[in-house]
Structures are given as C-alpha cells and as structure tokens.
Design a protein around this motif. Structure first.
Motif, PDB file in Angstrom:
ATOM      1  N   MET A   1      -3.971   2.235  -1.030  1.00  0.00           N
ATOM      2  CA  MET A   1      -5.050   1.245  -1.130  1.00  0.00           C
ATOM      3  C   MET A   1      -5.452   0.804   0.285  1.00  0.00           C
ATOM      4  O   MET A   1      -4.606   0.346   1.046  1.00  0.00           O
ATOM      5  N   ASN A   2      -6.700   0.943   0.610  1.00  0.00           N
ATOM      6  CA  ASN A   2      -7.168   0.608   1.943  1.00  0.00           C
ATOM      7  C   ASN A   2      -7.717  -0.815   1.980  1.00  0.00           C
ATOM      8  O   ASN A   2      -8.907  -1.037   2.239  1.00  0.00           O
ATOM      9  N   LYS A   3      -6.850  -1.772   1.704  1.00  0.00           N
ATOM     10  CA  LYS A   3      -7.248  -3.183   1.684  1.00  0.00           C
ATOM     11  C   LYS A   3      -6.156  -4.038   2.308  1.00  0.00           C
ATOM     12  O   LYS A   3      -4.969  -3.722   2.214  1.00  0.00           O
ATOM     13  N   LEU A  26       2.157   0.843  -1.899  1.00  0.00           N
ATOM     14  CA  LEU A  26       0.746   0.632  -2.243  1.00  0.00           C
ATOM     15  C   LEU A  26      -0.089   0.415  -0.983  1.00  0.00           C
ATOM     16  O   LEU A  26      -1.202   0.937  -0.862  1.00  0.00           O
ATOM     17  N   VAL A  27       0.453  -0.377  -0.056  1.00  0.00           N
ATOM     18  CA  VAL A  27      -0.124  -0.542   1.276  1.00  0.00           C
ATOM     19  C   VAL A  27       1.033  -0.559   2.267  1.00  0.00           C
ATOM     20  O   VAL A  27       2.199  -0.652   1.881  1.00  0.00           O
ATOM     21  N   ARG A  30       1.530  -3.623   7.722  1.00  0.00           N
ATOM     22  CA  ARG A  30       0.497  -4.196   8.581  1.00  0.00           C
ATOM     23  C   ARG A  30      -0.730  -4.633   7.796  1.00  0.00           C
ATOM     24  O   ARG A  30      -1.597  -5.321   8.316  1.00  0.00           O
ATOM     25  N   GLN A  31      -0.814  -4.236   6.531  1.00  0.00           N
ATOM     26  CA  GLN A  31      -1.941  -4.634   5.692  1.00  0.00           C
ATOM     27  C   GLN A  31      -1.663  -5.912   4.909  1.00  0.00           C
ATOM     28  O   GLN A  31      -2.511  -6.353   4.139  1.00  0.00           O
ATOM     29  N   ILE A  32      -0.499  -6.484   5.102  1.00  0.00           N
ATOM     30  CA  ILE A  32      -0.142  -7.728   4.417  1.00  0.00           C
ATOM     31  C   ILE A  32      -0.099  -8.864   5.418  1.00  0.00           C
ATOM     32  O   ILE A  32       0.558  -8.769   6.458  1.00  0.00           O
ATOM     33  N   ILE A  33      -0.821  -9.951   5.101  1.00  0.00           N
ATOM     34  CA  ILE A  33      -0.878 -11.129   5.969  1.00  0.00           C
ATOM     35  C   ILE A  33      -0.441 -12.335   5.146  1.00  0.00           C
ATOM     36  O   ILE A  33      -0.941 -12.544   4.031  1.00  0.00           O
ATOM     37  N   LYS A 149      -2.994  -2.664 -10.169  1.00  0.00           N
ATOM     38  CA  LYS A 149      -2.045  -1.860  -9.393  1.00  0.00           C
ATOM     39  C   LYS A 149      -1.060  -2.749  -8.641  1.00  0.00           C
ATOM     40  O   LYS A 149       0.135  -2.431  -8.553  1.00  0.00           O
ATOM     41  N   ILE A 150      -1.543  -3.847  -8.083  1.00  0.00           N
ATOM     42  CA  ILE A 150      -0.665  -4.758  -7.346  1.00  0.00           C
ATOM     43  C   ILE A 150       0.394  -5.338  -8.275  1.00  0.00           C
ATOM     44  O   ILE A 150       1.599  -5.304  -7.983  1.00  0.00           O
ATOM     45  N   PHE A 151      -0.033  -5.861  -9.427  1.00  0.00           N
ATOM     46  CA  PHE A 151       0.925  -6.489 -10.334  1.00  0.00           C
ATOM     47  C   PHE A 151       1.840  -5.463 -10.997  1.00  0.00           C
ATOM     48  O   PHE A 151       2.969  -5.794 -11.386  1.00  0.00           O
TER      49      PHE A 151
END
Length: 271
Positions: A1-3, A26-27, A30-33, A149-151
């Motif tokens: 996932m590109n988010k 999933l990511v 570095r994609q989690i803030i 997808k996240i959950f």
C-alpha cells in the motif's frame, strides 16, 4: 500500500494496529507516523518499530493519507479542532472510539471529509481481533478496501451500516471481558476438582479458543456443534441443563442489553 498511515494517540489499540500492519508488511515503518501525549510513549514506539514519531498532532495529521484518531471519545472535539486545518483533502479519518458518529466527525471538521467509524476489540493485540467498520459516502470502494486491509492485519473485519454500530460493543467490543470471566469460572471449577491453577487456565482457554474456531471455520450452527458434545444421558447434557436452570443465556443477553444501552447513552452525549 503506497500510503502514509498516521496515528494521533499511541495507546494499546494504536500499537496493536501498528504492530499488525508491520507484521503483515502492508506498509513499511517509514510510512507510519504517530503522535502521543508523552515523550516516553514516543520513545518506546520509536525503539520498538522505528516508525516516524511527532510531538505535534498537527504534524502527524498533515502527513497522513489515512489518519487514526486513537483517542478517548471526550478528546475528539479538542483534537479535531487542533488538526482540522492540517489534514490533506484526500485523507481518510478513522475513529476507534465508541459512540463517535460519522456525523459528529463531519460536523467537527466543519466540512465534508472521508470518515470511517470503527470498533475493534482487545484480542487485536494478539492478531485475533474482530473489527466492525462503517464509512460515509465520501469513500470510494477502493479506499474502503484499503481500510479493510488495515484492520485485517489484526484479525477479521466486517462492514456494517452505521445504525448497527451502537450494538457492536455488546457483542464483540466488550464481550472479551465476558469470555475472560467464563474462562476464570471454568478454571475455578477445575481447581475445585483438584487440578492445578495454571493448568486449569490453559485447559479452559484452549477449549474456548477451539470452540470459537469450530464455529468460524466449519460454518455450522453453534447449537449443532453443542449437540455433538452432548451424548444422551451423559455428563455434558447434565452440565448444559444446569446452565439453563441458572439462567446462563438470559444472563449473557441481559448483560449485552446493559452494554448496548450504555453505548447509546455515550452516543447521545458525544454527538
């Protein structure tokens, strides 16, 4: 996932979701803030996962494509007021708090937003959660699929109409507490019969886990599965009869009704 996925609040449920996302690849980290109320929490999650951390809620919000409000119900108004001018126009806002409606989120942000109301539960901490999701009409099917997808990284996810959401805490949000009480009672019964305490907990917990998997994986009715354990004139049917005499089912349903009424009251208060 590109988010980029942002978290305002980094408590147990936020950490469960972060951990599940990273375990599922999933990511990347570095994609989690994430932001948090205390420096200690930020240091802990940075050391654990090497994700991006921010002292400012606004900084976490403005970088997120999907933003979790992992905060208590009564903190939503103040936090939203703090971040509402920082979020990206395409950002998806997800609340995980009981009683926070989609209309409340839209009203608090003061404009049309992409909003999701969710209700995960604590077994998410071990990847066996049950999350129920409801979204407003602003999300596309593809965006909703990203949320699912996240959950799904922390267990199972189901989508329902928002009018059903106040009933969810009673059946899946709060019910782990009922299950823990049942496991404790089974273990106490084992101890009374002479079994060691630790072994009693293990036997009881595994039996409940196995029974749950039988329901989920066979697709068969719980009553049918119960009947297969109850041989004619046997010990199990005697136990089942005693549970019925003591009002086992009615007690559970009454407890759920109390939970439902409390959740409806919270919804009225927060919205």
């Amino acid at each position: 996932m590109n988010k980029n996925i942002g978290f305002i609040g980094s408590g147990k449920m936020a950490q469960a979701i972060i951990g599940g996302i990273l375990k599922s690849d999933l990511v990347n980290a570095r994609q989690i803030i994430a932001s948090a109320k205390t420096e200690k929490t930020l240091v802990d999650i940075k050391n654990r996962w090497d994700i991006q951390t921010r002292f400012s809620n606004s900084e976490a919000a403005e970088e997120a494509d999907i933003l979790f409000l992992a905060i208590k119900p009564d903190a939503h108004a103040a936090v939203i007021d703090e971040i509402k001018d920082c979020i990206q126009s395409h950002a998806i806002i997800i609340t995980i708090a009981a009683g926070i409606s989609l209309s409340f989120l839209e009203k608090s942000f003061g404009r049309k937003i992409k909003a999701v109301r969710s209700m995960p539960n604590t077994p998410s901490l071990v990847g066996e959660g049950m999350s129920v999701l409801s979204a407003n009409e602003s999300l596309s099917p593809e965006e909703m699929e990203d949320v699912i997808k996240i959950f799904s990284c922390i267990g199972r996810a189901a989508v329902m109409e928002e009018k059903m959401m106040d009933a969810i805490p009673a059946i899946s949000g709060s019910s782990p507490a009922y299950a823990y009480m049942f496991i404790e009672a089974l273990a106490d019964g084992g101890v009374k019969a002479g079994l060691p305490r630790n072994q009693s907990y293990e036997l009881a917990a595994q039996a409940i886990l196995g029974a749950a998997r039988m329901v989920l994986e066979t697709g068969r009715h719980p009553a049918e599965l119960k009947d297969e354990v109850c041989t004619p004139g046997g010990a199990t049917i005697e136990a089942v009869a005693e549970l019925e005499r003591k009002g086992f089912r009615s007690a559970v349903m009454s407890a759920m009704e109390q939970c439902f009424e409390k959740t409806k009251a919270l919804s009225r208060k927060n919205n």
